[in-house]
Design a protein around this motif. Structure first.
Motif, PDB file in Angstrom:
ATOM      1  N   THR A   1       0.852  -1.188   0.000  1.00 32.99           N
ATOM      2  CA  THR A   1       0.000   0.000   0.000  1.00 32.99           C
ATOM      3  C   THR A   1       0.890   1.241   0.000  1.00 32.99           C
ATOM      4  O   THR A   1       2.088   1.160   0.322  1.00 32.99           O
ATOM      5  CB  THR A   1      -0.907   0.057   1.256  1.00 32.99           C
TER       6      THR A   1
ATOM      7  N   ARG B   1       0.685   3.574   2.121  1.00 35.36           N
ATOM      8  CA  ARG B   1       1.066   3.778   3.526  1.00 35.36           C
ATOM      9  C   ARG B   1       2.295   2.934   3.881  1.00 35.36           C
ATOM     10  O   ARG B   1       3.200   3.402   4.566  1.00 35.36           O
ATOM     11  CB  ARG B   1      -0.111   3.441   4.435  1.00 35.36           C
TER      12      ARG B   1
ATOM     13  N   ASN C   1       5.957   4.213   5.077  1.00 38.88           N
ATOM     14  CA  ASN C   1       6.663   3.696   6.256  1.00 38.88           C
ATOM     15  C   ASN C   1       8.093   3.293   5.908  1.00 38.88           C
ATOM     16  O   ASN C   1       9.015   3.510   6.710  1.00 38.88           O
ATOM     17  CB  ASN C   1       5.914   2.513   6.871  1.00 38.88           C
TER      18      ASN C   1
END
Length: 97
Positions: free
Chosen positions: A26, A28, A32
């Motif tokens: 993803t 996200r 990260n």
């Protein structure tokens, strides 16, 4: 007329950016990966963010984004009581200290 102990604070926000192409499940997860790489660089006191695939970029915040000036009311021992932000209008229910 009372005397107040007030701390004058000036904060400056600086920025810099670099673009990476990250393969992840993803967006996200990709973010990260970048944040973790940035943290590893900072642990080494480095501005070079590097990924395992060889991508790297220098992140050196030096573009002034904004300056914020505010005050903090202190007690007699120098402990912070409250922030006084003059950009926020005073509510009639909460008269100024």
């Amino acid at each position: 007329m009372p005397t107040y102990r007030i701390l004058l604070v000036e904060e400056q926000v600086e920025s810099d950016c670099a673009e990476f192409r990250v393969t992840a499940s993803t967006a996200r997860d990709g973010a990260n990966i970048l944040v973790d790489a940035h943290a590893r660089a900072r642990e080494k006191s480095s501005n070079w963010v590097s990924l395992p695939d060889g991508q790297s970029a220098r992140i050196e915040p030096d573009n002034l984004v904004r300056t914020h000036v505010y005050c903090v009311l202190l007690d007699d021992d120098g402990n912070e009581i409250e922030e006084i932000d003059l950009d926020i209008p005073v509510s009639p229910a909460h008269p100024p200290s």
